[in-house]
Structures are given as structure tokens and as C-alpha cells.
Scaffold this motif. Structure first.
Motif, PDB file in Angstrom:
ATOM      1  N   LYS A   1      43.009  33.309  40.203  1.00 19.98           N
ATOM      2  CA  LYS A   1      43.846  32.775  39.412  1.00 19.98           C
ATOM      3  C   LYS A   1      42.932  31.730  38.514  1.00 19.98           C
ATOM      4  O   LYS A   1      42.378  31.048  39.050  1.00 19.98           O
ATOM      5  CB  LYS A   1      44.986  32.097  39.596  1.00 19.98           C
ATOM      6  CG  LYS A   1      46.075  31.604  38.602  1.00 19.98           C
ATOM      7  CD  LYS A   1      47.198  31.327  39.092  1.00 19.98           C
ATOM      8  CE  LYS A   1      48.037  30.927  37.633  1.00 19.98           C
ATOM      9  NZ  LYS A   1      49.611  30.329  38.198  1.00 19.98           N
ATOM     10  N   LEU A   2      42.774  32.011  36.984  1.00 22.04           N
ATOM     11  CA  LEU A   2      41.942  30.976  36.136  1.00 22.04           C
ATOM     12  C   LEU A   2      42.798  29.863  36.079  1.00 22.04           C
ATOM     13  O   LEU A   2      44.053  29.778  36.214  1.00 22.04           O
ATOM     14  CB  LEU A   2      41.702  31.770  34.950  1.00 22.04           C
ATOM     15  CG  LEU A   2      40.659  32.898  34.883  1.00 22.04           C
ATOM     16  CD1 LEU A   2      40.608  33.554  33.676  1.00 22.04           C
ATOM     17  CD2 LEU A   2      39.346  32.524  35.340  1.00 22.04           C
ATOM     18  N   PRO A   3      42.157  28.587  35.925  1.00 22.27           N
ATOM     19  CA  PRO A   3      42.797  27.361  35.813  1.00 22.27           C
ATOM     20  C   PRO A   3      43.724  27.565  34.522  1.00 22.27           C
ATOM     21  O   PRO A   3      43.185  28.264  33.386  1.00 22.27           O
ATOM     22  CB  PRO A   3      41.748  26.421  35.470  1.00 22.27           C
ATOM     23  CG  PRO A   3      40.426  27.223  35.157  1.00 22.27           C
ATOM     24  CD  PRO A   3      40.755  28.441  35.955  1.00 22.27           C
ATOM     25  N   PRO A   4      44.793  26.759  34.339  1.00 25.86           N
ATOM     26  CA  PRO A   4      45.705  26.874  33.131  1.00 25.86           C
ATOM     27  C   PRO A   4      44.995  26.714  31.823  1.00 25.86           C
ATOM     28  O   PRO A   4      45.378  27.161  30.830  1.00 25.86           O
ATOM     29  CB  PRO A   4      46.809  25.967  33.516  1.00 25.86           C
ATOM     30  CG  PRO A   4      46.136  25.069  34.615  1.00 25.86           C
ATOM     31  CD  PRO A   4      45.205  25.745  35.367  1.00 25.86           C
ATOM     32  N   TYR A   5      44.203  25.754  31.797  1.00 29.40           N
ATOM     33  CA  TYR A   5      43.184  25.418  30.557  1.00 29.40           C
ATOM     34  C   TYR A   5      42.401  26.457  30.066  1.00 29.40           C
ATOM     35  O   TYR A   5      41.631  26.176  29.007  1.00 29.40           O
ATOM     36  CB  TYR A   5      42.621  23.959  30.614  1.00 29.40           C
ATOM     37  CG  TYR A   5      41.577  23.892  32.127  1.00 29.40           C
ATOM     38  CD1 TYR A   5      40.614  24.530  32.091  1.00 29.40           C
ATOM     39  CD2 TYR A   5      42.466  23.355  33.098  1.00 29.40           C
ATOM     40  CE1 TYR A   5      40.018  24.191  33.241  1.00 29.40           C
ATOM     41  CE2 TYR A   5      41.418  23.081  34.427  1.00 29.40           C
ATOM     42  CZ  TYR A   5      40.214  23.674  34.247  1.00 29.40           C
ATOM     43  OH  TYR A   5      39.719  23.492  35.501  1.00 29.40           O
ATOM     44  N   ALA A   6      42.206  27.637  30.683  1.00 36.00           N
ATOM     45  CA  ALA A   6      41.126  28.539  30.163  1.00 36.00           C
ATOM     46  C   ALA A   6      41.599  29.054  29.094  1.00 36.00           C
ATOM     47  O   ALA A   6      43.026  29.367  28.703  1.00 36.00           O
ATOM     48  CB  ALA A   6      41.136  29.311  31.373  1.00 36.00           C
ATOM     49  N   ASN A   7      40.873  29.479  27.876  1.00 37.19           N
ATOM     50  CA  ASN A   7      41.179  30.027  26.929  1.00 37.19           C
ATOM     51  C   ASN A   7      40.763  31.559  26.987  1.00 37.19           C
ATOM     52  O   ASN A   7      39.828  32.154  26.857  1.00 37.19           O
ATOM     53  CB  ASN A   7      40.290  29.739  25.773  1.00 37.19           C
ATOM     54  CG  ASN A   7      40.661  30.335  24.337  1.00 37.19           C
ATOM     55  OD1 ASN A   7      41.538  31.241  24.435  1.00 37.19           O
ATOM     56  ND2 ASN A   7      40.128  29.727  23.301  1.00 37.19           N
ATOM     57  N   THR A   8      41.945  32.261  27.337  1.00 35.15           N
ATOM     58  CA  THR A   8      41.882  33.664  27.615  1.00 35.15           C
ATOM     59  C   THR A   8      42.143  34.717  26.404  1.00 35.15           C
ATOM     60  O   THR A   8      42.158  35.826  26.563  1.00 35.15           O
ATOM     61  CB  THR A   8      42.797  33.909  28.742  1.00 35.15           C
ATOM     62  OG1 THR A   8      44.274  33.987  28.409  1.00 35.15           O
ATOM     63  CG2 THR A   8      42.529  33.338  30.085  1.00 35.15           C
TER      64      THR A   8
ATOM     65  N   GLY B   1      32.656  36.161  26.362  1.00 37.80           N
ATOM     66  CA  GLY B   1      33.217  34.688  26.562  1.00 37.80           C
ATOM     67  C   GLY B   1      31.952  33.916  27.131  1.00 37.80           C
ATOM     68  O   GLY B   1      30.951  34.466  27.197  1.00 37.80           O
ATOM     69  N   THR B   2      32.318  32.915  27.812  1.00 38.60           N
ATOM     70  CA  THR B   2      31.584  31.986  28.446  1.00 38.60           C
ATOM     71  C   THR B   2      30.854  32.777  29.470  1.00 38.60           C
ATOM     72  O   THR B   2      29.653  32.549  29.736  1.00 38.60           O
ATOM     73  CB  THR B   2      32.245  30.666  29.169  1.00 38.60           C
ATOM     74  OG1 THR B   2      33.280  30.405  28.104  1.00 38.60           O
ATOM     75  CG2 THR B   2      31.450  29.778  29.381  1.00 38.60           C
TER      76      THR B   2
ATOM     77  N   ILE C   1      29.878  26.933  35.366  1.00 41.99           N
ATOM     78  CA  ILE C   1      30.206  26.169  34.344  1.00 41.99           C
ATOM     79  C   ILE C   1      29.964  24.760  34.631  1.00 41.99           C
ATOM     80  O   ILE C   1      29.380  23.720  34.055  1.00 41.99           O
ATOM     81  CB  ILE C   1      31.946  26.419  33.947  1.00 41.99           C
ATOM     82  CG1 ILE C   1      31.925  27.793  33.127  1.00 41.99           C
ATOM     83  CG2 ILE C   1      32.202  25.287  32.940  1.00 41.99           C
ATOM     84  CD1 ILE C   1      33.554  28.212  33.233  1.00 41.99           C
ATOM     85  N   GLU C   2      30.167  24.335  36.106  1.00 40.70           N
ATOM     86  CA  GLU C   2      30.413  23.106  36.214  1.00 40.70           C
ATOM     87  C   GLU C   2      28.615  22.686  36.445  1.00 40.70           C
ATOM     88  O   GLU C   2      28.303  21.789  35.982  1.00 40.70           O
ATOM     89  CB  GLU C   2      30.896  22.844  37.811  1.00 40.70           C
ATOM     90  CG  GLU C   2      32.391  22.839  37.677  1.00 40.70           C
ATOM     91  CD  GLU C   2      32.687  21.549  36.852  1.00 40.70           C
ATOM     92  OE1 GLU C   2      31.973  20.383  36.946  1.00 40.70           O
ATOM     93  OE2 GLU C   2      33.991  21.499  36.131  1.00 40.70           O
ATOM     94  N   LEU C   3      27.949  23.438  37.015  1.00 42.95           N
ATOM     95  CA  LEU C   3      26.658  23.231  37.368  1.00 42.95           C
ATOM     96  C   LEU C   3      25.163  23.779  36.303  1.00 42.95           C
ATOM     97  O   LEU C   3      24.585  23.448  36.283  1.00 42.95           O
ATOM     98  CB  LEU C   3      26.070  24.117  38.500  1.00 42.95           C
ATOM     99  CG  LEU C   3      26.987  23.588  39.935  1.00 42.95           C
ATOM    100  CD1 LEU C   3      26.642  24.469  41.057  1.00 42.95           C
ATOM    101  CD2 LEU C   3      26.525  22.138  40.172  1.00 42.95           C
TER     102      LEU C   3
ATOM    103  N   ASP D   1      37.696  35.912  30.842  1.00 38.97           N
ATOM    104  CA  ASP D   1      38.618  37.120  30.547  1.00 38.97           C
ATOM    105  C   ASP D   1      39.193  37.032  32.094  1.00 38.97           C
ATOM    106  O   ASP D   1      38.542  37.409  32.957  1.00 38.97           O
ATOM    107  CB  ASP D   1      37.673  38.199  30.258  1.00 38.97           C
ATOM    108  CG  ASP D   1      38.451  39.538  30.067  1.00 38.97           C
ATOM    109  OD1 ASP D   1      39.595  39.468  30.506  1.00 38.97           O
ATOM    110  OD2 ASP D   1      37.941  40.374  29.574  1.00 38.97           O
ATOM    111  N   PRO D   2      40.405  37.137  32.172  1.00 39.50           N
ATOM    112  CA  PRO D   2      41.145  37.087  33.466  1.00 39.50           C
ATOM    113  C   PRO D   2      40.845  38.547  33.981  1.00 39.50           C
ATOM    114  O   PRO D   2      40.920  38.531  35.261  1.00 39.50           O
ATOM    115  CB  PRO D   2      42.684  37.074  33.192  1.00 39.50           C
ATOM    116  CG  PRO D   2      42.791  37.131  31.734  1.00 39.50           C
ATOM    117  CD  PRO D   2      41.618  36.621  30.971  1.00 39.50           C
ATOM    118  N   ARG D   3      40.471  39.635  33.258  1.00 42.23           N
ATOM    119  CA  ARG D   3      40.144  40.963  33.900  1.00 42.23           C
ATOM    120  C   ARG D   3      39.131  41.059  34.698  1.00 42.23           C
ATOM    121  O   ARG D   3      38.777  41.801  35.588  1.00 42.23           O
ATOM    122  CB  ARG D   3      40.116  41.945  32.865  1.00 42.23           C
ATOM    123  CG  ARG D   3      41.704  41.899  32.272  1.00 42.23           C
ATOM    124  CD  ARG D   3      41.418  43.229  30.806  1.00 42.23           C
ATOM    125  NE  ARG D   3      40.436  42.394  29.824  1.00 42.23           N
ATOM    126  CZ  ARG D   3      40.100  42.902  28.652  1.00 42.23           C
ATOM    127  NH1 ARG D   3      40.602  44.259  28.411  1.00 42.23           N
ATOM    128  NH2 ARG D   3      39.083  42.403  28.109  1.00 42.23           N
TER     129      ARG D   3
END
Length: 297
Positions: A101-108, A118-119, A144-146, A94-96
Motif C-alpha cells: 500500500k502506498l502512503p496516503p499522501y502519494a499523488n496517484t 511518475g517519480t 525517494i528518501e535516499l 502509480d499504485p499498479r
């Protein structure tokens, strides 16, 4: 926000309890049972640990622990769902919630993001906001990465190993549901909800077997409403390829005090019933889900 490596904060972040020998093509998974709440997370939240635990599938890993001695592995998260939800796409964000800036591939724009789940959840199960302020985008990506990616890597590896051993795999995704989610007239008596994505995530025979085994033990079972299965059930279920995934949601009132979040008087009986249920199901399935193969076992 403290930038401590989250994979270190949980010591370890997830577990895989392995049987001495895997006897059945089943893998059990408890992605929302985590109950370790780091101080850095608590200090950044409006809520105390008890309120945060409302989103937790408390004790589900303990309810299903006996399946390991039956001959099936059990994977469980130690980090809480309120911190990171692995039953979502990796980037449902959720960008809020974030500075940056979230990466362009994020499902917002998913329904789950819109609902605050969300995640990286924005709210706990009863609708209260978790965080005092916005999080850095880097913090979301770090979790997410770790945590998220290693968890799913472990799950994929364990499922693939089971396919190598048996030619197919059955994933049982283990959850609990608040009794208050079952107030609608048609669901008042639901003790268990089985979610197979309306028949698309596993062979119908598997759902039938689990349904029948639970009903034989006196439980009221509903299918797919209000829980048809989340990302894990959908993502890992491919029955045409011999990969079956079934979600099981257990009414918390059966085994715990939902106010104090402590195990209740029914905990022991439910544990025994689930163990007996899946012992029967795994023996019935044997080495596979084809009806002819089952009949030969």
C-alpha cells in the motif's frame, strides 16, 4: 529487487560542479543526464541499457559543463531518469506498479502518473514497460528518501546560497528532447524549446534574453510548446520573490545520433554556442533581473 542502498550504487548519486568564484546569480541543473545503470536495476527490467537510455537527456551535463568556468554552478544527476525522476513531485506514484500500500499522501492521479512517467517511471520515453514485475513499495520509498530528497536538498541549498550572494537567483533547468517529439507542423523546425510555465516561473526579460541569444546564433526557438517546464521549473520559480526558473529543451538531433546514442558532429559547435549564449545572458543580467539594474551594469 536488490535492496542495496541506492545512494551507494551510484558513487555518488549526483554532482555539483562549483566555479572558483560564483560570478553570476545563475544555477544550472541537469536532472535527467544520469547514465549510471546499476546491475540490480537492469536485472529487474524487460529492457537492455540501450533501450532504457531512450529516456535519458544524454550528454546534457557535458553540453552545459563550460558554464562552470564562466562562474556558475552546475548540478547533475548520475542516476538515470528511468530509475527515479526528480522532475516530479516526490510521491507521484502509480499504485499498479507496486506490491503493498502506498502512503496516503502519494499523488496517484496526476496526468504524469497516468502516462507512466511518475517519480518512479513505469515506462521509458518510447512507451515500453521498464519492469518485469511489481516493485515493493519499500523500494520506491527508499529511492525517494535516499536519492530524490537529497537531490532537492542540494538544489535548494545552492539556490539559497545564490540568493544570499546576489539577492536573487536564476535556475536554468537543462534538458534534451527527441527530434520525433517535434513532428507536428508548427514545431518541425524547433531546435530549442524554452519553458517558463507561460510566463509564470521567471521574469519575461530572462526568457527574452535567452531566446534572442539563441536566435542570433541561428537556432529556431519555440516557447512552452510542447514543453512548458516540469515540476522543478514550477516549484522553484517565484519571480515576485526574486527566484526565476527557466527550462531549456534542446533537440537531440543537433548534437547526437539518436539511434546509437553517441555524440554527433554537431556536439562541439552546440557546446560553444550554448556557452557563448549564456555568457552573453549572464553578463546582460549582471547582478539581477530588474531592467534598471541591468542598464546600470
Amino acid at each position: 529487487m536488490n535492496e542495496t542502498d541506492p545512494s551507494v550504487e551510484f558513487h555518488p548519486p549526483f554532482l555539483c560542479a562549483e566555479p572558483d568564484r560564483q560570478r553570476f546569480p545563475f544555477v544550472f541543473n541537469a536532472p535527467h543526464a544520469g547514465s549510471v545503470y546499476p546491475a540490480s536495476f537492469l536485472s529487474g527490467s524487460h529492457l537492455d541499457a540501450v533501450a532504457l537510455r531512450r529516456s535519458e537527456d544524454a550528454f546534457v551535463d557535458r553540453l552545459f559543463a563550460p558554464v562552470v568556468r564562466l562562474g556558475a554552478p552546475l548540478i547533475s544527476a548520475r542516476f538515470p531518469r528511468a530509475y527515479l525522476d526528480v522532475n516530479r513531485e516526490p510521491y507521484e506514484l502509480d499504485p499498479r506498479m507496486f506490491d503493498g500500500k502506498l502512503p496516503p499522501y502519494a499523488n496517484t492521479r496526476s496526468m504524469r502518473v497516468a502516462g507512466g512517467l511518475g517519480t518512479i517511471p513505469r515506462i521509458v520515453a518510447d512507451g515500453h514497460d521498464i519492469y518485469r514485475g511489481r516493485l515493493p513499495v519499500a523500494e520506491a520509498l527508499r529511492r525517494i528518501e535516499l536519492l530524490y530528497k537529497p537531490y532537492h536538498r542540494l538544489l535548494r541549498t545552492r539556490l539559497a546560497r545564490t540568493v544570499e550572494l546576489f539577492g536573487q537567483v536564476v535556475l536554468i533547468d537543462c534538458h534534451s528532447m527527441p527530434s520525433t517529439s517535434l513532428n507536428r507542423e508548427d514545431l518541425v523546425r524547433a531546435d530549442v524549446v524554452l519553458g517558463d510555465r507561460y510566463g509564470t516561473s521567471c521574469a519575461g526579460l530572462l526568457t527574452d534574453l535567452v531566446d534572442a541569444a539563441l536566435r542570433e546564433r541561428g537556432y529556431a526557438v519555440v516557447r512552452n510548446k510542447p514543453y512548458a517546464g516540469g515540476f522543478i521549473t514550477e516549484h522553484y520559480g517565484a519571480p515576485a520573490l526574486g527566484r526565476h526558473s527557466l527550462q531549456i529543451e534542446i533537440n537531440r538531433a543537433l548534437y547526437m545520433d539518436e539511434r546509437t546514442l553517441q555524440p554527433g558532429a554537431g556536439f562541439g559547435r552546440l557546446t560553444e554556442d550554448l556557452t557563448d549564449c549564456f555568457a552573453d545572458v549572464m553578463m546582460e543580467v549582471g547582478g539581477g533581473l530588474e531592467p534598471t539594474r541591468i542598464a546600470a551594469e
